[in-house]
Design an enzyme around this catalytic site. Structure first.
Site, PDB file in Angstrom:
ATOM      1  N   LYS A 104       0.866  -1.183   0.000  1.00 44.57           N
ATOM      2  CA  LYS A 104       0.000   0.000   0.000  1.00 44.57           C
ATOM      3  C   LYS A 104       0.891   1.217   0.000  1.00 44.57           C
ATOM      4  O   LYS A 104       1.833   1.309   0.790  1.00 44.57           O
ATOM      5  CB  LYS A 104      -0.871  -0.023   1.277  1.00 44.57           C
ATOM      6  CG  LYS A 104      -1.799   1.161   1.407  1.00 44.57           C
ATOM      7  CD  LYS A 104      -3.148   0.859   0.827  1.00 44.57           C
ATOM      8  CE  LYS A 104      -3.976   2.097   0.567  1.00 44.57           C
ATOM      9  NZ  LYS A 104      -3.780   2.731  -0.743  1.00 44.57           N
ATOM     10  N   GLN A 125       7.425   3.890   3.711  1.00 45.71           N
ATOM     11  CA  GLN A 125       6.023   3.480   3.768  1.00 45.71           C
ATOM     12  C   GLN A 125       5.836   2.203   4.591  1.00 45.71           C
ATOM     13  O   GLN A 125       4.806   2.020   5.245  1.00 45.71           O
ATOM     14  CB  GLN A 125       5.510   3.270   2.336  1.00 45.71           C
ATOM     15  CG  GLN A 125       4.001   3.236   2.196  1.00 45.71           C
ATOM     16  CD  GLN A 125       3.372   4.619   2.157  1.00 45.71           C
ATOM     17  OE1 GLN A 125       3.909   5.515   1.526  1.00 45.71           O
ATOM     18  NE2 GLN A 125       2.249   4.799   2.812  1.00 45.71           N
ATOM     19  N   LYS A 128       5.717   3.322   8.172  1.00 45.05           N
ATOM     20  CA  LYS A 128       4.534   4.177   8.360  1.00 45.05           C
ATOM     21  C   LYS A 128       3.273   3.326   8.439  1.00 45.05           C
ATOM     22  O   LYS A 128       2.456   3.480   9.346  1.00 45.05           O
ATOM     23  CB  LYS A 128       4.435   5.149   7.169  1.00 45.05           C
ATOM     24  CG  LYS A 128       3.301   6.124   7.271  1.00 45.05           C
ATOM     25  CD  LYS A 128       3.114   6.917   5.994  1.00 45.05           C
ATOM     26  CE  LYS A 128       4.403   7.535   5.510  1.00 45.05           C
ATOM     27  NZ  LYS A 128       4.191   8.503   4.431  1.00 45.05           N
ATOM     28  N   LYS A 140       5.337   1.831  -3.257  1.00 43.73           N
ATOM     29  CA  LYS A 140       5.261   3.196  -3.799  1.00 43.73           C
ATOM     30  C   LYS A 140       5.473   3.089  -5.297  1.00 43.73           C
ATOM     31  O   LYS A 140       6.100   2.149  -5.777  1.00 43.73           O
ATOM     32  CB  LYS A 140       6.358   4.061  -3.173  1.00 43.73           C
ATOM     33  CG  LYS A 140       6.102   5.534  -3.275  1.00 43.73           C
ATOM     34  CD  LYS A 140       5.173   6.046  -2.185  1.00 43.73           C
ATOM     35  CE  LYS A 140       4.760   7.474  -2.447  1.00 43.73           C
ATOM     36  NZ  LYS A 140       3.993   8.047  -1.321  1.00 43.73           N
ATOM     37  N   GLY A 179      -2.888   8.202  -4.150  1.00 46.54           N
ATOM     38  CA  GLY A 179      -2.265   9.390  -4.734  1.00 46.54           C
ATOM     39  C   GLY A 179      -1.016   9.791  -3.969  1.00 46.54           C
ATOM     40  O   GLY A 179      -0.731   9.290  -2.894  1.00 46.54           O
ATOM     41  N   ASP A 180      -0.257  10.680  -4.552  1.00 47.85           N
ATOM     42  CA  ASP A 180       0.871  11.350  -3.884  1.00 47.85           C
ATOM     43  C   ASP A 180       1.062  12.642  -4.670  1.00 47.85           C
ATOM     44  O   ASP A 180       0.114  13.116  -5.304  1.00 47.85           O
ATOM     45  CB  ASP A 180       2.134  10.458  -3.893  1.00 47.85           C
ATOM     46  CG  ASP A 180       3.272  11.040  -3.051  1.00 47.85           C
ATOM     47  OD1 ASP A 180       3.197  10.948  -1.813  1.00 47.85           O
ATOM     48  OD2 ASP A 180       4.229  11.596  -3.615  1.00 47.85           O
ATOM     49  N   THR A 223      -4.228  13.589   5.500  1.00 52.58           N
ATOM     50  CA  THR A 223      -2.797  13.717   5.800  1.00 52.58           C
ATOM     51  C   THR A 223      -2.521  15.020   6.551  1.00 52.58           C
ATOM     52  O   THR A 223      -1.829  15.036   7.577  1.00 52.58           O
ATOM     53  CB  THR A 223      -1.957  13.627   4.515  1.00 52.58           C
ATOM     54  OG1 THR A 223      -2.324  12.428   3.827  1.00 52.58           O
ATOM     55  CG2 THR A 223      -0.482  13.597   4.817  1.00 52.58           C
ATOM     56  N   ASN A 254      -2.080  19.382  -1.462  1.00 53.87           N
ATOM     57  CA  ASN A 254      -3.063  18.673  -0.645  1.00 53.87           C
ATOM     58  C   ASN A 254      -2.727  18.708   0.848  1.00 53.87           C
ATOM     59  O   ASN A 254      -3.551  19.114   1.674  1.00 53.87           O
ATOM     60  CB  ASN A 254      -3.150  17.219  -1.154  1.00 53.87           C
ATOM     61  CG  ASN A 254      -4.014  16.353  -0.256  1.00 53.87           C
ATOM     62  OD1 ASN A 254      -3.521  15.740   0.681  1.00 53.87           O
ATOM     63  ND2 ASN A 254      -5.306  16.332  -0.510  1.00 53.87           N
ATOM     64  N   SER A 393      -6.751   5.792   3.990  1.00 53.17           N
ATOM     65  CA  SER A 393      -6.833   4.890   2.833  1.00 53.17           C
ATOM     66  C   SER A 393      -7.190   3.496   3.302  1.00 53.17           C
ATOM     67  O   SER A 393      -7.973   2.778   2.668  1.00 53.17           O
ATOM     68  CB  SER A 393      -5.490   4.837   2.094  1.00 53.17           C
ATOM     69  OG  SER A 393      -5.348   5.934   1.241  1.00 53.17           O
TER      70      SER A 393
END
Ligand code: NDP
Length: 461
Positions: A104, A125, A128, A140, A179-180, A223, A254, A393
């Site tokens: 993810k 990630q 995290k 990623k 998204g990023d 976020t 964002n 998410s």
């Protein structure tokens, strides 16, 4: 059973610790990946106490396996612009670690995307996602394509071509991208549409979707909101709150927008935003209306702060420098990696900053991190304080699996609870290993232990 590591004949003669040996190996094997090496250096540098206390991780070769992605996929993405001209970009998905759940992590579209950047983001990630307490592995991906300045039709054709290869590597129980940077609701919509068309299945294969097709309320806000909730949790350990605090924010995308929004809601005073054109200083603090205008600028008009600031009362635009020059109580780096260096850290500390809450991934250089930790301010690394996005998410995935949707208040409440749990886990892990107040060590150790235990249990895979 003991895991055997390869040794190089010219290895230094004085004994290195397990983490140092693995780091030396990472540097030797990936000399052209500075961001990746930086991320591994930061994490491995803080794991010594837990590695010393629990030899089983070394015996099972956990670190050697953890630093190597399970799989890296690289592919060609051909697409045509509105004039019919062919362009070829490079697409990637780094499936880093699936010990505790499906891969993810977001997709980033930017000209600066390369394997080093995506490996650093994928590696971060893993920890995290583990910290969120949800069952998600780390991954990623993205492309060196930049949607800025492209028409909607061009972005759609790019996304369709990108997904035409990516679809075979992802799935709701395999890998669930989100998204990023430069991948927002529009891009996720086009990617989802193409996936559904090819696979002929309506599943929760991507998160950050539109509300009418399986998206979660509060995902866009999560976020930035989570970053601010984390800062509030850190301040609470000192009996303090965000009310009345002057705050600088970098970025205006964002994460930055919703960090500013939550700060206003909690009575703080956000005074800066930045983008590629420069940065703005709003001396009297931003209002919700002002933040809404910035949202429209970035999400709809896709414009720059330099133009936006022209003729706006109370708004100073600076082409050069960074927002960290402004004296503040709290700083929230929310733009990109390595946007706050040792000098910026000195300036912030000299001006009496109390909190640095990272919204972006690895925005502070190793030198800056070191200064914040030594100064014993409330400093939270991105992998802990920006985990609200991926946590929500995870909540979107749960809602998709159950085919239901929760209200905004329900999701926000869960997000708040998750950020508190992440904060407390990091705080307690740091304390347990003799590093009280050090959220870098705490987040790395807490994130690591869960993944490492799963890797030990699952054998050498
Ligand atoms: P956006 O693309 O929405 O915003 C990025 C912002 O950073 C924009 O304002 C952009 O300026 C600015 N920026 C990018 N590169 C530069 C540069 N070289 N110099 C100055 N400004 C720059 O991205 P997000 O807000 O989604 O992401 C920001 C950070 O947060 C990233 O590190 C991302 O990995 C991280 N993150 C994001 C999550 C999410 O849910 N979105 C989750 C967890 C982490 P411009 O507008 O000019 O392009």
């Amino acid at each position: 059973m003991r895991f055997r590591r390869s040794r190089k004949p010219n290895q230094r003669s004085h004994p290195m610790t397990y983490a140092q040996k693995v780091l030396a190996d990472v540097k030797a094997k990936n000399p052209n990946e500075p961001e990746f090496i930086q991320a591994v250096t930061e994490v491995l540098g803080t794991l010594e106490p837990v590695l010393k206390a629990r030899k089983k991780y070394e015996d099972a070769g956990v670190l050697e396996r953890l630093v190597e992605p399970e799989r890296v996929i690289m592919f060609r993405v051909p697409w045509t612009d509105d004039a019919g001209k062919l362009h070829v970009n490079r697409g990637y998905r780094v499936q880093y670690n699936s010990a505790i759940g499906p891969y993810k992590g977001g997709l980033r579209f930017d000209s600066t995307v390369n394997l080093s950047v995506l490996k650093f983001l994928g590696f971060e990630q893993v920890f995290k996602n583990s910290l969120t307490t949800l069952p998600m592995g780390g991954g990623k991906g993205g492309s060196d394509f930049n949607p800025k300045g492209r028409s909607d039709a061009e972005v759609m054709r790019f996304c369709q071509s990108f997904m035409t290869e990516l679809y075979r590597h992802i799935g709701p129980d395999t890998d669930v991208p989100a998204g990023d940077m430069n991948v927002g609701g529009r891009e996720i919509g086009y990617l989802f549409g193409q996936y559904k068309r090819i696979v002929n299945e309506f599943t929760g294969v991507l998160t950050g979707k539109g509300l009418s097709f399986g998206g979660s309320l509060i995902r866009p806000e999560a976020t930035g909101y989570g970053d601010v909730y984390f800062a509030a949790n850190m301040l609470a350990t000192k009996g303090d709150t965000l009310e009345g605090k002057v705050c600088s924010i970098s970025g205006s995308g964002n994460v930055a927008q919703y960090a500013a929004q939550k700060l206003v809601q909690l009575g703080a005073k956000p005074v800066t935003f930045s983008d590629r054109s420069g940065w703005i200083f709003v001396k009297d603090g931003m209002s919700q209306d002002f933040i809404d205008e910035v949202k429209e600028l970035k999400q709809v008009k896709r414009g720059e702060l330099s133009e936006f600031a022209k003729g706006k009362k109370g708004v100073e635009f600076h082409k050069d420098g960074r927002p960290w020059a402004v004296p503040v109580d709290c700083a929230f780096p929310c733009a990109r990696q390595n946007e706050l260096d040792g000098k910026d850290a000195d300036t912030l500390l000299k001006n009496g900053v109390k909190v640095v809450g990272e919204g972006a991934n690895m925005p502070s250089t190793l030198e800056a991190v070191d200064k914040f930790v030594k100064a014993k301010i409330l400093y939270s690394p991105g992998k802990a304080s920006n985990a609200g996005g991926v946590a929500t998410s995870g909540l979107e995935m749960s809602q998709n699996s159950e085919r239901l949707s929760w209200s905004a208040a329900e999701v926000d409440e869960k997000l708040k609870g998750i950020m508190k749990a992440i904060h407390d886990n990091a705080y307690e892990a740091a304390k347990a290993f003799g590093k009280k107040g050090n959220y870098v060590a705490g987040a790395n150790i807490a994130g690591f232990v869960k993944v490492a235990d799963a890797m030990v249990a699952q054998g050498y895979v």
